[in-house]
Design a protein around this motif. Structure first.
Motif, PDB file in Angstrom:
ATOM      1  N   ASN A  30      -1.078  -8.012 -30.546  1.00 23.06           N
ATOM      2  CA  ASN A  30      -2.156  -7.275 -30.380  1.00 23.06           C
ATOM      3  C   ASN A  30      -1.567  -5.763 -30.618  1.00 23.06           C
ATOM      4  OD1 ASN A  30      -0.303  -7.048 -28.044  1.00 23.06           O
ATOM      5  ND2 ASN A  30      -1.076  -8.420 -26.940  1.00 23.06           N
ATOM      6  N   ARG A  31      -0.987  -5.401 -31.140  1.00 22.29           N
ATOM      7  CA  ARG A  31       0.383  -3.463 -31.270  1.00 22.29           C
ATOM      8  C   ARG A  31       0.671  -3.737 -32.033  1.00 22.29           C
ATOM      9  NH1 ARG A  31       5.045  -1.544 -29.819  1.00 22.29           N
ATOM     10  NH2 ARG A  31       5.136  -3.899 -28.579  1.00 22.29           N
ATOM     11  N   SER A  35       5.357   0.432 -28.105  1.00 26.07           N
ATOM     12  CA  SER A  35       4.631   0.435 -27.328  1.00 26.07           C
ATOM     13  C   SER A  35       4.955   2.042 -26.348  1.00 26.07           C
ATOM     14  CB  SER A  35       5.466  -0.197 -25.767  1.00 26.07           C
ATOM     15  OG  SER A  35       6.756  -0.782 -25.807  1.00 26.07           O
ATOM     16  N   LYS A  40      -2.337   6.339 -28.207  1.00 26.80           N
ATOM     17  CA  LYS A  40      -2.854   4.782 -28.577  1.00 26.80           C
ATOM     18  C   LYS A  40      -4.609   5.376 -28.278  1.00 26.80           C
ATOM     19  CE  LYS A  40      -4.028   1.532 -25.457  1.00 26.80           C
ATOM     20  NZ  LYS A  40      -3.674   0.365 -23.980  1.00 26.80           N
ATOM     21  N   VAL A  42      -7.826   1.997 -30.331  1.00 24.93           N
ATOM     22  CA  VAL A  42      -7.666   0.766 -29.919  1.00 24.93           C
ATOM     23  C   VAL A  42      -8.766   0.562 -31.424  1.00 24.93           C
ATOM     24  CG1 VAL A  42      -9.439  -1.402 -28.619  1.00 24.93           C
ATOM     25  CG2 VAL A  42      -8.473   0.709 -27.388  1.00 24.93           C
ATOM     26  N   GLN A  76       0.876   4.524 -31.917  1.00 22.52           N
ATOM     27  CA  GLN A  76       0.744   3.368 -31.256  1.00 22.52           C
ATOM     28  C   GLN A  76      -1.055   2.212 -31.252  1.00 22.52           C
ATOM     29  OE1 GLN A  76       0.798   0.856 -27.284  1.00 22.52           O
ATOM     30  NE2 GLN A  76       1.141   2.913 -25.853  1.00 22.52           N
ATOM     31  N   GLU A  78      -3.921  -0.732 -30.496  1.00 27.01           N
ATOM     32  CA  GLU A  78      -3.989  -1.518 -29.791  1.00 27.01           C
ATOM     33  C   GLU A  78      -5.901  -2.817 -30.368  1.00 27.01           C
ATOM     34  OE1 GLU A  78      -6.610  -3.289 -25.978  1.00 27.01           O
ATOM     35  OE2 GLU A  78      -5.719  -1.336 -25.509  1.00 27.01           O
ATOM     36  N   GLN A  80      -7.614  -5.419 -30.834  1.00 24.15           N
ATOM     37  CA  GLN A  80      -8.424  -6.628 -30.757  1.00 24.15           C
ATOM     38  C   GLN A  80      -9.910  -7.389 -31.841  1.00 24.15           C
ATOM     39  OE1 GLN A  80     -11.731  -4.538 -28.684  1.00 24.15           O
ATOM     40  NE2 GLN A  80      -9.738  -4.134 -27.047  1.00 24.15           N
TER      41      GLN A  80
END
Length: 433
Positions: A30-31, A35, A40, A42, A76, A78, A80
């Motif tokens: 999921n990344r 971290s 960041k 999405v 990073q 994220e 989905q």
């Protein structure tokens, strides 16, 4: 002194950490990226990524994203993952975009792109792609991503088409017409197969795989203003004829009744691997999947040909594909989303997954697209047709899916089912005006 040295050493190790991170640290379920990276984004994606169900393709994407994020160590991602119910996923994302809760960056299916453009929820990519890059896009691709203001609102990186796959041991000759296909399906049943397979359930693929039979006759789903016209006049006659073609395949036994429950191309690969079918309507990308799934001796039995038409001279095929677009109000995130589209998907991902590029100049850049198979796909694209760029198209597709369920199960007469689909599509058009 020792304390100072130890502190300096620790600081040095911390600075080097991003450079020595393993692929497993950089690309997880999921990344993508570290971290603790300060920025960041999405990204809602399909299986066109490290979660692909083909191990070789998944590894290829993992390497692409690993190389990409190393060039952008301060970011990073994220991730989905969308479910296989693409229509529902895209509808949900559109509502999220309208309410301001959509992901920063996402895969948008080309068939719903007009709805996203009309809603005004996409951010312009024009600053991030050169004029020369845009000009290299195939005309129907360029038209699809361009808004009424001339801005580019997504990057359409892959296209595809539908073909007929067949096992040459069971079906030696390529069916040229609908009649040929029915005979081939029946002949395969006599040899212990279940007949021709195609999508027939509540799934966008059901509409898109079938509609080429309507287009091959010169039919139009909508007029130049985006108004549904498939249920009136000459268009209706062609539409009913194309629906009855599928209906006859099932009622004659040339296709199994279970096609009304199929809504996943993976089912066709599984049936080919199990040796239960010798014919299916599928996408060009499935050739590579069959090669990875089947033993070499079994794969050698399979080939493909253009979709049959009502006559040999009447042919068409659907051309689709995926885009990358941004919903973010943060300019840095929009730019980074465009970077993903350019550096991961525009070319490299085409090569990894065997997805046909949307830029003419990329066909000469990657060796895989000069193969005899991909040259044949390229020739078939000449008969290709994209779904209409009308906001009402998703509802037309939805109604065709409902109609197909009624027809393939014998629950309703074709004319009645078509009239109901047309009436519902017209009602949707009036709501969208």
């Amino acid at each position: 002194m020792l304390k100072l040295f130890a502190g300096a050493l620790a600081a040095g190790v911390a600075l080097l950490a991003p450079l020595v991170a393993s692929a497993d640290d950089l690309v997880t379920n999921n990344r993508i990226g570290l971290s603790n990276a300060p920025n960041k984004l999405v990204f809602r994606m399909t299986t066109d990524g490290p979660a692909n169900n083909m191990p070789e393709t998944a590894e290829g994407y993992k390497k692409l994203f690993e190389d990409f994020i190393k060039k952008h160590p301060d970011w990073q991602i994220e991730t989905q993952l969308m479910t296989g119910d693409i229509g529902q996923e895209q509808a949900r994302m559109l509502e999220q975009a309208k309410s301001g809760s959509a992901p920063d960056c996402a895969a948008v299916d080309s068939f719903v792109l007009p709805l996203f453009k009309k809603a005004g929820v996409l951010k312009s990519f024009s600053p991030y792609f050169k004029k020369e890059e845009v000009e290299q896009l195939f005309p129907f691709i360029r038209e699809g991503v361009t808004g009424s203001d001339g801005q580019i609102y997504a990057w359409w990186w892959s296209t595809d088409l539908r073909v007929l796959y067949r096992n040459k041991d069971i079906v030696p000759d390529a069916p040229q017409t609908w009649d040929d296909l029915k005979k081939a399906g029946l002949a395969s049943v006599k040899k212990g197969m279940e007949g021709i397979l195609f999508n027939g359930s509540r799934y966008e693929g059901t509409t898109f795989d079938w509609v080429a039979n309507f287009w091959a006759q010169g039919g139009d789903l909508v007029d130049k203003d985006g108004k549904p016209v498939f249920g009136e006049g000459d268009n209706k006659a062609k539409f009913v004829k194309a629906v009855n073609f599928y209906r006859d395949l099932v009622e004659s036994g040339a296709a199994p009744k279970r096609v009304a429950t199929i809504g996943n191309y993976d089912d066709f690969n599984a049936a080919a691997a199990a040796g239960t079918t010798a014919l299916f309507v599928g996408g060009n990308w499935q050739l590579g999947q069959l090669k990875s799934t089947l033993d070499a001796s079994e794969f050698a039995k399979w080939t493909f040909s253009p979709l049959p038409g009502p006559t040999q001279g009447e042919r068409s095929t659907g051309t689709g594909g995926w885009t990358v677009a941004s919903f973010s109000s943060d300019a840095k995130k929009v730019a980074f989303c465009a970077d993903i589209a350019r550096e991961v998907y525009m070319g490299p991902a085409n090569e990894v997954q065997g997805q046909l590029p949307t830029r003419a100049d990329l066909y000469g850049k990657y060796k895989v697209f000069s193969s005899p198979e991909n040259k044949a796909f390229g020739e078939a694209l000449q008969k290709g047709r994209a779904r209409p760029g009308a906001p009402v198209y998703p509802e037309i597709s939805n109604q065709i899916q409902i109609m197909m369920g009624k027809v393939l199960t014998g629950a309703e007469a074709t004319d009645k089912a078509v009239d109901e689909a047309f009436a519902a599509s017209m009602a949707a058009y009036q709501r969208l005006k």
